[in-house]
Design a protein around this motif. Structure first.
Motif, PDB file in Angstrom:
ATOM      1  N   VAL A 121       0.846  -1.188   0.000  1.00 17.80           N
ATOM      2  CA  VAL A 121       0.000   0.000   0.000  1.00 17.80           C
ATOM      3  C   VAL A 121       0.885   1.242   0.000  1.00 17.80           C
ATOM      4  CG1 VAL A 121      -1.796   1.281   1.213  1.00 17.80           C
ATOM      5  CG2 VAL A 121      -1.811  -1.226   1.231  1.00 17.80           C
ATOM      6  N   VAL A 122       0.778   2.034  -1.047  1.00 16.30           N
ATOM      7  CA  VAL A 122       1.511   3.291  -1.151  1.00 16.30           C
ATOM      8  C   VAL A 122       0.573   4.353  -1.699  1.00 16.30           C
ATOM      9  CG1 VAL A 122       3.776   2.213  -1.490  1.00 16.30           C
ATOM     10  CG2 VAL A 122       2.333   2.714  -3.475  1.00 16.30           C
ATOM     11  N   ASP A 123       0.913   5.609  -1.451  1.00 12.71           N
ATOM     12  CA  ASP A 123       0.152   6.726  -2.013  1.00 12.71           C
ATOM     13  C   ASP A 123       0.770   7.117  -3.343  1.00 12.71           C
ATOM     14  OD1 ASP A 123      -1.613   6.942   0.140  1.00 12.71           O
ATOM     15  OD2 ASP A 123      -0.203   8.175   1.278  1.00 12.71           O
ATOM     16  N   LEU A 124      -0.019   7.102  -4.390  1.00 13.59           N
ATOM     17  CA  LEU A 124       0.426   7.489  -5.718  1.00 13.59           C
ATOM     18  C   LEU A 124      -0.374   8.700  -6.183  1.00 13.59           C
ATOM     19  CD1 LEU A 124       0.672   3.972  -7.412  1.00 13.59           C
ATOM     20  CD2 LEU A 124       2.532   5.320  -6.411  1.00 13.59           C
ATOM     21  N   ILE A 125       0.324   9.685  -6.710  1.00 15.48           N
ATOM     22  CA  ILE A 125      -0.325  10.912  -7.179  1.00 15.48           C
ATOM     23  C   ILE A 125      -0.021  11.069  -8.664  1.00 15.48           C
ATOM     24  CG2 ILE A 125      -0.439  13.423  -6.951  1.00 15.48           C
ATOM     25  CD1 ILE A 125       0.443  13.027  -4.026  1.00 15.48           C
ATOM     26  N   ALA A 126      -1.073  11.207  -9.470  1.00 13.30           N
ATOM     27  CA  ALA A 126      -0.911  11.365 -10.920  1.00 13.30           C
ATOM     28  C   ALA A 126      -1.378  12.768 -11.310  1.00 13.30           C
ATOM     29  CB  ALA A 126      -1.711  10.303 -11.665  1.00 13.30           C
ATOM     30  N   PRO A 127      -0.466  13.724 -11.458  1.00 14.99           N
ATOM     31  CA  PRO A 127      -0.870  15.087 -11.811  1.00 14.99           C
ATOM     32  C   PRO A 127      -1.541  15.149 -13.178  1.00 14.99           C
ATOM     33  CG  PRO A 127       1.408  15.019 -11.013  1.00 14.99           C
ATOM     34  CD  PRO A 127       0.982  13.605 -11.265  1.00 14.99           C
ATOM     35  N   ARG A 128      -2.610  15.898 -13.265  1.00 12.51           N
ATOM     36  CA  ARG A 128      -3.311  16.117 -14.520  1.00 12.51           C
ATOM     37  C   ARG A 128      -3.378  17.604 -14.881  1.00 12.51           C
ATOM     38  NH1 ARG A 128      -3.774  12.341 -17.912  1.00 12.51           N
ATOM     39  NH2 ARG A 128      -5.734  13.173 -18.721  1.00 12.51           N
ATOM     40  N   LEU A 129      -3.441  18.463 -13.881  1.00 11.71           N
ATOM     41  CA  LEU A 129      -3.589  19.900 -14.119  1.00 11.71           C
ATOM     42  C   LEU A 129      -2.220  20.565 -14.234  1.00 11.71           C
ATOM     43  CD1 LEU A 129      -6.414  20.718 -11.545  1.00 11.71           C
ATOM     44  CD2 LEU A 129      -6.660  20.247 -13.990  1.00 11.71           C
ATOM     45  N   THR A 130      -2.097  21.506 -15.157  1.00 12.27           N
ATOM     46  CA  THR A 130      -0.859  22.286 -15.286  1.00 12.27           C
ATOM     47  C   THR A 130      -0.942  23.581 -14.498  1.00 12.27           C
ATOM     48  OG1 THR A 130      -1.689  23.329 -17.321  1.00 12.27           O
ATOM     49  CG2 THR A 130      -0.347  21.341 -17.560  1.00 12.27           C
ATOM     50  N   SER A 131      -2.125  24.007 -14.143  1.00  7.02           N
ATOM     51  CA  SER A 131      -2.308  25.222 -13.360  1.00  7.02           C
ATOM     52  C   SER A 131      -3.440  24.998 -12.366  1.00  7.02           C
ATOM     53  CB  SER A 131      -2.640  26.413 -14.263  1.00  7.02           C
ATOM     54  OG  SER A 131      -2.703  27.614 -13.516  1.00  7.02           O
ATOM     55  N   LEU A 132      -3.242  25.460 -11.129  1.00  3.18           N
ATOM     56  CA  LEU A 132      -4.248  25.263 -10.090  1.00  3.18           C
ATOM     57  C   LEU A 132      -5.110  26.508  -9.884  1.00  3.18           C
ATOM     58  CD1 LEU A 132      -2.126  23.317  -7.455  1.00  3.18           C
ATOM     59  CD2 LEU A 132      -3.545  22.408  -9.314  1.00  3.18           C
ATOM     60  N   PHE A 133      -4.506  27.686 -10.076  1.00  3.49           N
ATOM     61  CA  PHE A 133      -5.242  28.941  -9.931  1.00  3.49           C
ATOM     62  C   PHE A 133      -4.904  29.857 -11.103  1.00  3.49           C
ATOM     63  CE2 PHE A 133      -4.772  27.365  -5.609  1.00  3.49           C
ATOM     64  CZ  PHE A 133      -6.040  27.511  -5.091  1.00  3.49           C
ATOM     65  N   SER A 134      -5.944  30.402 -11.749  1.00  2.00           N
ATOM     66  CA  SER A 134      -5.766  31.416 -12.786  1.00  2.00           C
ATOM     67  C   SER A 134      -6.540  32.659 -12.365  1.00  2.00           C
ATOM     68  CB  SER A 134      -6.271  30.920 -14.141  1.00  2.00           C
ATOM     69  OG  SER A 134      -5.450  29.892 -14.646  1.00  2.00           O
ATOM     70  N   ILE A 135      -5.794  33.710 -12.107  1.00  2.00           N
ATOM     71  CA  ILE A 135      -6.392  34.990 -11.710  1.00  2.00           C
ATOM     72  C   ILE A 135      -6.163  35.935 -12.881  1.00  2.00           C
ATOM     73  CG2 ILE A 135      -6.406  36.824  -9.986  1.00  2.00           C
ATOM     74  CD1 ILE A 135      -5.031  34.784  -8.075  1.00  2.00           C
ATOM     75  N   VAL A 136      -7.131  36.049 -13.760  1.00  2.00           N
ATOM     76  CA  VAL A 136      -6.944  36.747 -15.021  1.00  2.00           C
ATOM     77  C   VAL A 136      -8.068  37.753 -15.238  1.00  2.00           C
ATOM     78  CG1 VAL A 136      -6.711  36.499 -17.526  1.00  2.00           C
ATOM     79  CG2 VAL A 136      -5.795  34.731 -16.016  1.00  2.00           C
ATOM     80  N   GLY A 137      -7.675  39.012 -15.424  1.00  2.00           N
ATOM     81  CA  GLY A 137      -8.651  40.049 -15.733  1.00  2.00           C
ATOM     82  C   GLY A 137      -8.935  40.134 -17.221  1.00  2.00           C
ATOM     83  N   ARG A 138      -9.982  40.873 -17.579  1.00  4.11           N
ATOM     84  CA  ARG A 138     -10.371  40.999 -18.970  1.00  4.11           C
ATOM     85  C   ARG A 138      -9.779  42.231 -19.637  1.00  4.11           C
ATOM     86  NH1 ARG A 138     -15.727  39.686 -16.838  1.00  4.11           N
ATOM     87  NH2 ARG A 138     -16.156  37.481 -17.220  1.00  4.11           N
ATOM     88  N   GLY A 139      -9.005  42.994 -18.903  1.00  3.40           N
ATOM     89  CA  GLY A 139      -8.446  44.231 -19.441  1.00  3.40           C
ATOM     90  C   GLY A 139      -7.261  43.993 -20.344  1.00  3.40           C
ATOM     91  N   GLY A 185       1.831  28.830 -14.896  1.00  8.64           N
ATOM     92  CA  GLY A 185       2.433  28.251 -13.710  1.00  8.64           C
ATOM     93  C   GLY A 185       1.357  27.655 -12.832  1.00  8.64           C
ATOM     94  N   ALA A 186       1.759  27.115 -11.704  1.00  6.41           N
ATOM     95  CA  ALA A 186       0.774  26.590 -10.756  1.00  6.41           C
ATOM     96  C   ALA A 186      -0.226  27.672 -10.369  1.00  6.41           C
ATOM     97  CB  ALA A 186       1.483  26.038  -9.526  1.00  6.41           C
ATOM     98  N   ILE A 187       0.275  28.915 -10.276  1.00 11.22           N
ATOM     99  CA  ILE A 187      -0.584  30.084 -10.089  1.00 11.22           C
ATOM    100  C   ILE A 187      -0.270  31.052 -11.219  1.00 11.22           C
ATOM    101  CG2 ILE A 187      -1.203  32.017  -8.598  1.00 11.22           C
ATOM    102  CD1 ILE A 187      -0.291  30.368  -6.218  1.00 11.22           C
ATOM    103  N   PHE A 188      -1.286  31.439 -11.974  1.00 13.14           N
ATOM    104  CA  PHE A 188      -1.085  32.370 -13.088  1.00 13.14           C
ATOM    105  C   PHE A 188      -1.901  33.631 -12.839  1.00 13.14           C
ATOM    106  CE2 PHE A 188      -2.207  34.041 -17.331  1.00 13.14           C
ATOM    107  CZ  PHE A 188      -0.931  34.275 -17.811  1.00 13.14           C
TER     108      PHE A 188
END
Length: 202
Positions: A121-139, A185-188
């Motif tokens: 029994v081990v913990d395995l993590i398979a990343p799927r997301l390239t970014s976790l937070f995107s804080i993007v304005g429309r300007g 990035g992880a945060i953009f």
């Protein structure tokens, strides 16, 4: 495009003698620039053990100028037959089988409630997301047009995002220089006013 490597075992050569066509599927060659200020990544297309030759597939856009592939350092990851160190893994995507080299303390854990030694029994993590937070304005990048203000991320653990160095669509050369960048990035954050990131772990 490709590269040649030293096959002499007596001089510490790079040994690919056991590699197979199936085992190199999805593997990646990391090759440093000759002056060591940048590097490229390529999918490995084929390996010729007798010639000491690795042929590259897609890749090579991770810096803007390019350069010769001569005698600079390199390494290859993601080869099934190179699975020889604790913690390493290889995924057979076609058969959906994960090969994993477990730590010996996991294999020899006598405290396990199961008597079946094939169960680990081990913990395995398979990343799927390239970014976790995107804080993007429309300007357009000016303070008057930005539509996102005063967003705070605090006390979070930011981890386990997927690699992006072989994502060709998002690399760009922002100047006539010799480098390129992937604007993510992880945060953009883009077109935002007063964003705050504090007490977070990366």
């Amino acid at each position: 495009i490709g590269m040649r490597y030293n096959v002499s075992a007596t001089s510490g050569g790079f040994n690919t003698s056991g590699w197979t066509v199936e085992g190199i599927k999805g593997s990646v060659a990391h090759v440093y620039h000759s002056s060591l200020w940048g590097n490229w990544q390529y999918f490995v297309r084929s390996v010729d053990t007798e010639k000491g030759e690795i042929m590259f597939g897609e890749g090579g856009w991770q810096e803007g100028r390019g350069g010769e592939i001569n005698s600079q350092p390199f390494f290859v990851e993601g080869v099934r037959e190179a699975l020889d160190e604790v913690g390493e893994w290889w995924l057979d995507r076609e058969r959906q089988v994960l090969y994993f080299y477990p730590p010996m303390d996991v294999v020899n854990d006598d405290s396990s409630e199961s008597n079946d030694r094939s169960e680990i029994v081990v913990d395995l993590i398979a990343p799927r997301l390239t970014s976790l937070f995107s804080i993007v304005g429309r300007g357009l990048g000016t303070t008057t047009n930005a539509s996102v203000e005063n967003v705070t991320l605090a006390g979070l653990t930011i981890a386990y995002t997927a690699t992006t160095f072989l994502d060709s669509e998002r690399y760009e050369v922002p100047s006539p220089g010799d480098w390129s960048i992937r604007r993510q990035g992880a945060i953009f954050v883009e077109n935002a006013i007063g964003p705050t990131i504090r007490l977070c772990r990366f």
